[in-house]
Enzyme design. Structure first.
Site, PDB file in Angstrom:
ATOM      1  N   ASP A  65       0.846  -1.196   0.000  1.00  0.00           N
ATOM      2  CA  ASP A  65       0.000   0.000   0.000  1.00  0.00           C
ATOM      3  C   ASP A  65       0.885   1.251   0.000  1.00  0.00           C
ATOM      4  O   ASP A  65       0.634   2.209  -0.729  1.00  0.00           O
ATOM      5  CB  ASP A  65      -0.908  -0.030   1.247  1.00  0.00           C
ATOM      6  CG  ASP A  65      -2.136   0.853   1.113  1.00  0.00           C
ATOM      7  OD1 ASP A  65      -2.537   1.169  -0.030  1.00  0.00           O
ATOM      8  OD2 ASP A  65      -2.712   1.213   2.158  1.00  0.00           O
ATOM      9  N   HIS A 148      -4.153   2.939  -7.207  1.00  0.00           N
ATOM     10  CA  HIS A 148      -5.329   2.572  -6.416  1.00  0.00           C
ATOM     11  C   HIS A 148      -6.561   2.326  -7.287  1.00  0.00           C
ATOM     12  O   HIS A 148      -7.403   1.491  -6.946  1.00  0.00           O
ATOM     13  CB  HIS A 148      -5.618   3.614  -5.325  1.00  0.00           C
ATOM     14  CG  HIS A 148      -4.919   3.292  -4.030  1.00  0.00           C
ATOM     15  ND1 HIS A 148      -3.581   3.540  -3.845  1.00  0.00           N
ATOM     16  CD2 HIS A 148      -5.353   2.683  -2.892  1.00  0.00           C
ATOM     17  CE1 HIS A 148      -3.232   3.126  -2.633  1.00  0.00           C
ATOM     18  NE2 HIS A 148      -4.291   2.597  -2.031  1.00  0.00           N
ATOM     19  N   HIS A 151      -6.169  -1.125  -8.438  1.00  0.00           N
ATOM     20  CA  HIS A 151      -6.574  -2.004  -7.320  1.00  0.00           C
ATOM     21  C   HIS A 151      -8.101  -2.148  -7.295  1.00  0.00           C
ATOM     22  O   HIS A 151      -8.637  -3.244  -7.186  1.00  0.00           O
ATOM     23  CB  HIS A 151      -6.094  -1.440  -5.976  1.00  0.00           C
ATOM     24  CG  HIS A 151      -6.897  -1.964  -4.815  1.00  0.00           C
ATOM     25  ND1 HIS A 151      -8.117  -1.407  -4.441  1.00  0.00           N
ATOM     26  CD2 HIS A 151      -6.703  -3.023  -4.001  1.00  0.00           C
ATOM     27  CE1 HIS A 151      -8.629  -2.110  -3.444  1.00  0.00           C
ATOM     28  NE2 HIS A 151      -7.785  -3.089  -3.148  1.00  0.00           N
ATOM     29  N   HIS A 165      -5.451  -5.786   0.279  1.00  0.00           N
ATOM     30  CA  HIS A 165      -5.477  -4.480  -0.403  1.00  0.00           C
ATOM     31  C   HIS A 165      -4.068  -4.117  -0.917  1.00  0.00           C
ATOM     32  O   HIS A 165      -3.885  -3.837  -2.088  1.00  0.00           O
ATOM     33  CB  HIS A 165      -5.992  -3.429   0.598  1.00  0.00           C
ATOM     34  CG  HIS A 165      -5.896  -2.015   0.130  1.00  0.00           C
ATOM     35  ND1 HIS A 165      -6.846  -1.437  -0.673  1.00  0.00           N
ATOM     36  CD2 HIS A 165      -4.947  -1.059   0.344  1.00  0.00           C
ATOM     37  CE1 HIS A 165      -6.495  -0.177  -0.925  1.00  0.00           C
ATOM     38  NE2 HIS A 165      -5.347   0.076  -0.324  1.00  0.00           N
TER      39      HIS A 165
END
Ligand SMILES: [Zn+2]
Length: 259
Positions: A65, A148, A151, A165
């Site tokens: 992350d 992101h 993702h 995540h």
């Protein structure tokens, strides 16, 4: 209720604790929306002795992350895109995002080895700071971009739901780097880092064992949903561009693993 909020994370697997943002998923694990909260927590307290006793994979996911933070903030700065609260990114935000990346490269592998032994070292302290504080301040004040959004697109595939995540964000970071046509040197530094700590560099490593054009197109299209942070990139983004970058990133990841 406008009450004070104190957060005591027992793992360092995302940069969510310091932020004023909650990610909403469907019960099945598909990204739904970002919930912007009225303010950041009043206190975030992390005991690294506790974090070190959690499974190492969680700290590694946090590094995934945090890996995206610098690249997304940098892309936003190049595009003069707005940060999460809708302001302009300061030089301080960019410096925090860069420090986040530098700490991962310097201490990530050693921190992972330490937590595998359930011990907190100076490396663990620094990585927890990178994963939790620097990444949190970095993404919120610097802005999110393609990593992101990709993702979020990947959550459309059911087989990725068992991956964290940060693991999907790490692969999203590679895809963003391909979209940006980053130098081989920069790409290899990230690939080497990912492999050294155990972050995924291929679709297969996030559960996508059967790759079909239909599936990847679905991911690309969801990454380009209206209002996505992918439009913070400093060039026009289309699902075709994202599709091509995902396929290329996967091939480059495979090639790197075969070396
Ligand atoms: Zn994240």
């Amino acid at each position: 209720m406008k009450l004070a909020v104190v957060i005591v994370p027992t793992i360092a697997s995302t940069d969510a604790p310091c932020s004023a943002l909650s990610v909403i998923y469907t019960p099945e694990g598909v990204f739904e929306s970002y919930l912007i909260l009225p303010k950041n927590p009043d206190l975030v307290l992390v005991d690294t002795e506790v974090v070190a006793k959690a499974p190492a994979r969680l700290l590694v996911a946090g590094m995934g992350d945090a890996l995206a933070t610098w690249f997304e903030a940098d892309a936003c700065a190049k595009a003069s895109a707005k940060n999460m609260p809708g302001g302009n990114a300061s030089q301080a935000a960019l410096a925090l995002a860069r420090l986040c990346y530098d700490l991962l490269i310097e201490c990530g592998k050693r921190a992972k080895l330490a937590v595998e032994m359930n011990v907190a070292t100076e490396d663990v302290e620094k990585v927890v700071e990178a994963n939790t504080l620097l990444s949190g301040l970095g993404f919120e004040s610097g802005g999110l971009a393609a990593a992101h959004a990709i993702h979020n697109g990947l959550t459309a595939l059911e087989e990725t739901h068992h991956y964290y995540h940060g693991e999907k964000v790490a692969f999203g970071t590679l895809v963003q780097m391909i979209m940006e046509n980053r130098s081989t040197e920069e790409l290899e530094e990230v690939l080497e880092f990912c492999v050294s700590v155990g972050l995924p560099v291929t679709l297969e490593q996030i559960g996508v064992t059967e790759i079909s054009p239909e599936k990847i197109r679905k991911v690309a299209e969801m990454s380009c949903a209206e209002g996505e942070t992918i439009y913070n990139m400093p060039f026009p983004v289309t699902p075709d561009l994202v599709y091509n970058a995902i396929m290329a990133a996967d091939a480059i990841g495979k090639d790197f693993l075969a070396k």
